[in-house]
Design a protein around this motif. Structure first.
Motif, PDB file in Angstrom:
ATOM      1  N   PHE A 236      12.760  -1.118 -29.356  1.00 48.65           N
ATOM      2  CA  PHE A 236      13.644  -0.760 -30.455  1.00 48.65           C
ATOM      3  C   PHE A 236      13.719   0.760 -30.633  1.00 48.65           C
ATOM      4  O   PHE A 236      14.804   1.338 -30.812  1.00 48.65           O
ATOM      5  CB  PHE A 236      13.152  -1.419 -31.749  1.00 48.65           C
ATOM      6  N   VAL A 237      12.558   1.417 -30.565  1.00 54.70           N
ATOM      7  CA  VAL A 237      12.538   2.878 -30.709  1.00 54.70           C
ATOM      8  C   VAL A 237      13.294   3.544 -29.565  1.00 54.70           C
ATOM      9  O   VAL A 237      14.071   4.500 -29.774  1.00 54.70           O
ATOM     10  CB  VAL A 237      11.080   3.380 -30.773  1.00 54.70           C
ATOM     11  N   GLN A 238      13.100   3.053 -28.345  1.00 55.28           N
ATOM     12  CA  GLN A 238      13.768   3.656 -27.196  1.00 55.28           C
ATOM     13  C   GLN A 238      15.281   3.438 -27.246  1.00 55.28           C
ATOM     14  O   GLN A 238      16.047   4.297 -26.810  1.00 55.28           O
ATOM     15  CB  GLN A 238      13.176   3.082 -25.912  1.00 55.28           C
ATOM     16  N   ARG A 239      15.703   2.306 -27.792  1.00 54.11           N
ATOM     17  CA  ARG A 239      17.146   2.103 -27.966  1.00 54.11           C
ATOM     18  C   ARG A 239      17.703   3.082 -28.982  1.00 54.11           C
ATOM     19  O   ARG A 239      18.808   3.589 -28.822  1.00 54.11           O
ATOM     20  CB  ARG A 239      17.424   0.665 -28.405  1.00 54.11           C
ATOM     21  N   GLN A 240      16.941   3.357 -30.042  1.00 53.46           N
ATOM     22  CA  GLN A 240      17.398   4.336 -31.021  1.00 53.46           C
ATOM     23  C   GLN A 240      17.480   5.739 -30.413  1.00 53.46           C
ATOM     24  O   GLN A 240      18.349   6.537 -30.778  1.00 53.46           O
ATOM     25  CB  GLN A 240      16.458   4.348 -32.232  1.00 53.46           C
ATOM     26  N   LEU A 241      16.572   6.037 -29.485  1.00 54.20           N
ATOM     27  CA  LEU A 241      16.575   7.347 -28.830  1.00 54.20           C
ATOM     28  C   LEU A 241      17.578   7.417 -27.683  1.00 54.20           C
ATOM     29  O   LEU A 241      17.754   8.485 -27.098  1.00 54.20           O
ATOM     30  CB  LEU A 241      15.172   7.662 -28.308  1.00 54.20           C
ATOM     31  N   ASP A 243      17.347   5.780 -24.739  1.00 54.89           N
ATOM     32  CA  ASP A 243      16.732   5.560 -23.424  1.00 54.89           C
ATOM     33  C   ASP A 243      16.819   4.067 -23.102  1.00 54.89           C
ATOM     34  O   ASP A 243      15.870   3.300 -23.305  1.00 54.89           O
ATOM     35  CB  ASP A 243      15.277   6.036 -23.451  1.00 54.89           C
ATOM     36  N   LEU A 244      17.972   3.636 -22.579  1.00 50.48           N
ATOM     37  CA  LEU A 244      18.202   2.212 -22.365  1.00 50.48           C
ATOM     38  C   LEU A 244      17.370   1.661 -21.214  1.00 50.48           C
ATOM     39  O   LEU A 244      16.935   0.504 -21.249  1.00 50.48           O
ATOM     40  CB  LEU A 244      19.689   1.966 -22.101  1.00 50.48           C
ATOM     41  N   GLU A 245      17.138   2.465 -20.173  1.00 52.68           N
ATOM     42  CA  GLU A 245      16.357   1.976 -19.034  1.00 52.68           C
ATOM     43  C   GLU A 245      14.916   1.667 -19.442  1.00 52.68           C
ATOM     44  O   GLU A 245      14.346   0.657 -19.045  1.00 52.68           O
ATOM     45  CB  GLU A 245      16.387   3.009 -17.908  1.00 52.68           C
ATOM     46  N   SER A 246      14.316   2.535 -20.248  1.00 52.02           N
ATOM     47  CA  SER A 246      12.946   2.273 -20.712  1.00 52.02           C
ATOM     48  C   SER A 246      12.903   1.060 -21.639  1.00 52.02           C
ATOM     49  O   SER A 246      11.968   0.263 -21.587  1.00 52.02           O
ATOM     50  CB  SER A 246      12.398   3.499 -21.436  1.00 52.02           C
ATOM     51  N   ALA A 247      13.918   0.925 -22.490  1.00 50.39           N
ATOM     52  CA  ALA A 247      13.981  -0.256 -23.358  1.00 50.39           C
ATOM     53  C   ALA A 247      14.110  -1.523 -22.536  1.00 50.39           C
ATOM     54  O   ALA A 247      13.498  -2.547 -22.840  1.00 50.39           O
ATOM     55  CB  ALA A 247      15.154  -0.123 -24.327  1.00 50.39           C
ATOM     56  N   ASP A 270      21.494  -7.632 -24.356  1.00 49.67           N
ATOM     57  CA  ASP A 270      22.261  -6.544 -24.976  1.00 49.67           C
ATOM     58  C   ASP A 270      22.110  -5.248 -24.189  1.00 49.67           C
ATOM     59  O   ASP A 270      23.069  -4.491 -24.021  1.00 49.67           O
ATOM     60  CB  ASP A 270      21.807  -6.341 -26.419  1.00 49.67           C
ATOM     61  N   ILE A 271      20.897  -4.978 -23.701  1.00 52.82           N
ATOM     62  CA  ILE A 271      20.670  -3.761 -22.925  1.00 52.82           C
ATOM     63  C   ILE A 271      21.483  -3.797 -21.638  1.00 52.82           C
ATOM     64  O   ILE A 271      22.116  -2.804 -21.237  1.00 52.82           O
ATOM     65  CB  ILE A 271      19.166  -3.603 -22.624  1.00 52.82           C
ATOM     66  N   LEU A 272      21.470  -4.945 -20.953  1.00 55.81           N
ATOM     67  CA  LEU A 272      22.227  -5.059 -19.709  1.00 55.81           C
ATOM     68  C   LEU A 272      23.717  -4.872 -19.958  1.00 55.81           C
ATOM     69  O   LEU A 272      24.416  -4.229 -19.165  1.00 55.81           O
ATOM     70  CB  LEU A 272      21.957  -6.407 -19.062  1.00 55.81           C
TER      71      LEU A 272
END
Length: 577
Positions: A236-241, A243-247, A270-272
């Motif tokens: 969740f934090v990485q999506r806010q920042l 960084d989709l690959e790390s999420a 959702d990330i994909l």
């Protein structure tokens, strides 16, 4: 004669649910009666050998032979008893595979278990493991309990893997080596430290200090790499920042730990989709920039006719490679990774077969709306596509005529009013609860149930209904007046009790502990017919501890399941702040 305490205490594997006669004899689960006879003779010879005929060892061997081995032989050599026992084991495997999505929570991690998970020939490798272990089961009576435990855990793993038609347990094989997996299970001290870091991260997220929260979550995962909530929170934090690959990597790790985790699967999907959209936007930007930049005369490309609207050859080849990679991943049971590659292939070259394969994967993972959208894309490109037409018709079966949930709720409400006139309050409460479960937004249902609770002297339950009404309609006069009367009743009862000798006062619990107890009660009600009451308990837990994101997320998931979209929207707005 030694006492029964000399027998090994067997509580792991199949023994946690039922006596494992096959593990006691060291025979595979599909052994016939001839195999059972051979296993019994081998076991009896080992127990009667000269190694265990002396004093205490001999008494222990006699106890094991009389109270464990002989009963197992008698059951497995009788055809009727063996058939009934085998059926019970198969039903046990199906039940556990439906209830527990993580294999490593049912059996202890060991090299033998991981070998079964990764095995391409399950039955052969399982037979080889049982045969190798059965030869040393009773060579040492001090360690026979450990060997029988390992045999029983292998039997349970084989039951689960053989009944796992969707390949969920095979897809949950660890991303790290076997040795590191065994050493990655944290102790109580490490778990406490990890929880402390996670709580610190929650406070930092609420303060919008995302980078600091990310560092705290990294430390929490370093202390405890088996907690799914840590990975979801870091994703969740990485999506806010951004960084989709790390999420994506965190969601994949959560799915490997618990393959049926709904929130992790939804987040990964959702990330994909976001990564696919980003890639499509980059391609469109590149094409627009190339088209708007004039080339020198020596580098001008020949004109392309409007009819030839196919993508460039490089994109077609790249899309084909992605499609072939997705097919290979599907054979290995990695459906999420296959969806990712198919999304990239569609972004580069939208073809019907790419959409069709992704629709089947979405349908397999219970994403019906996304599967329907992909089928629509196939029919938009090829209106007469036979497979898409057939599968879309199966996806949209003709619904049987049935009453709307709100109409059913009104029917239950009218029945409750009739029961109240007859003073059948318990039956009225059941009908009102059923009406509320079918229509959560009707204030009158909660108010009527609160009146019935007051007639039944269930003051706390009536107060919960009044609180729910005030949460939905803060200006509702009846709920405000009813809540005020309940408070006055409690004050009056306290005044009366003050005239008598005061009872010993209990220490007041901190709000965090009260919230934790309410959250535990709500979890016990989830999956039952009392899920609306679980929503009330979660609301009370949030009132006691509003900074715990886990309570908000649990109530949001439950509201989404029950269809309470208004409350879900309020929760989403609260979490965004």
């Amino acid at each position: 004669m030694a006492s029964t305490s000399s027998l090994p205490q067997l509580t792991e594997g199949v023994f946690a649910h039922k006596i494992d006669h096959y593990a006691i004899l060291g025979a595979p689960l599909f052994a016939n009666q001839e195999d059972v006879k051979q296993a019994y003779h081998r076991t009896a010879m080992a127990l009667r050998s000269g190694l265990v005929e002396r004093s205490a060892a001999g008494d222990q061997a006699t106890q094991i032979l009389a109270k464990m081995v002989n009963p197992a032989k008698q059951i497995l050599l009788k055809t009727a008893d063996k058939t009934e026992y085998d059926t019970t084991l198969q039903l046990l495997g199906k039940k556990l595979s439906q209830e527990q999505p993580s294999l490593l929570r049912l059996v202890s991690p060991s090299p033998e278990i991981f070998r079964l998970i990764e095995s391409a020939r399950l039955q052969e490798d399982y037979t080889r493991l049982i045969t190798a272990l059965s030869t040393r089961t009773y060579t040492s009576l001090d360690q026979c309990g450990q060997v029988i435990h390992l045999l029983s855990q292998i039997n349970l793993a084989y039951l689960l893997l053989s009944s796992d038609s969707g390949g969920v347990y095979r897809a949950s094989r660890p991303l790290i080596s076997t040795h590191s997996q065994q050493n990655s299970l944290p102790g109580p001290e490490l778990r406490q430290e990890a929880e402390a870091y996670a709580q610190q991260a929650e406070k930092l997220i609420q303060q919008q200090q995302l980078q600091a929260a990310l560092k705290s979550l990294n430390l929490a995962i370093r202390k405890d790499s088996t907690c799914i909530d840590f990975y979801l929170q870091r994703a969740f934090v990485q999506r806010q920042l951004g960084d989709l690959e790390s999420a994506r990597a965190d969601y994949e790790q959560a799915i490997h730990l618990e393959p049926r985790h709904r929130e992790a699967r939804q987040g990964l999907q959702d990330i994909l989709a976001a990564l696919s959209a980003q890639f499509t936007q980059k391609i469109d930007t590149r094409r627009t920039t190339t088209a708007s930049t004039p080339l020198p005369r020596s580098q001008e490309q020949p004109a392309v006719s409007p009819a030839s609207s196919s993508p460039p050859v490089d994109f077609h080849k790249e899309a084909r490679k992605r499609f072939q990679e997705a097919e290979r991943l599907i054979k290995r049971g990695l459906d999420q990774e296959a969806v990712y590659h198919l999304s990239i292939a569609i972004a580069r070259d939208p073809r019907p077969e790419y959409y069709l394969l992704r629709a089947r994967l979405n349908r397999k993972q219970d994403y019906q709306e996304r599967a329907q959208a992909d089928y629509d894309q196939v029919l938009r490109l090829d209106p007469d596509h036979p497979e898409a037409l057939k599968e879309l018709q199966q996806l949209r079966p003709t619904p049987a005529p049935q009453s709307h949930p709100r109409e059913e709720a009104r029917k239950r409400y009218r029945q409750a009013l009739e029961l109240i006139d007859q003073e059948l309050y318990e039956a009225a409460v059941q009908n009102l609860t059923s009406a509320i479960s079918k229509d959560l937004n009707q204030v009158s249902y909660y108010l009527t149930r609160a009146r019935v609770y007051r007639l039944m002297q269930e003051i706390d339950l009536a107060r919960g209904d009044y609180d729910q009404v005030i949460q939905m309609d803060p200006r509702n006069q009846e709920a405000l007046q009813g809540l005020q009367e309940i408070l006055q009743l409690s004050v009056t009862s306290r005044t009366r009790s003050s005239q008598s000798p005061p009872p010993p006062r209990r220490p007041t619990l901190p709000p965090e502990e009260i919230a934790a107890q309410l959250f535990q009660q709500a979890q016990e009600l989830m999956g039952t017919r009392q899920e609306p009451k679980a929503v009330l308990l979660l609301s009370q837990a949030i009132n006691a501890d509003p900074h715990n994101i886990e309570y908000h997320l649990a109530r949001a998931r439950l509201c989404r399941k029950l269809g309470n979209l208004e409350t879900l929207e309020r929760i989403t707005i609260t979490l965004s702040f």
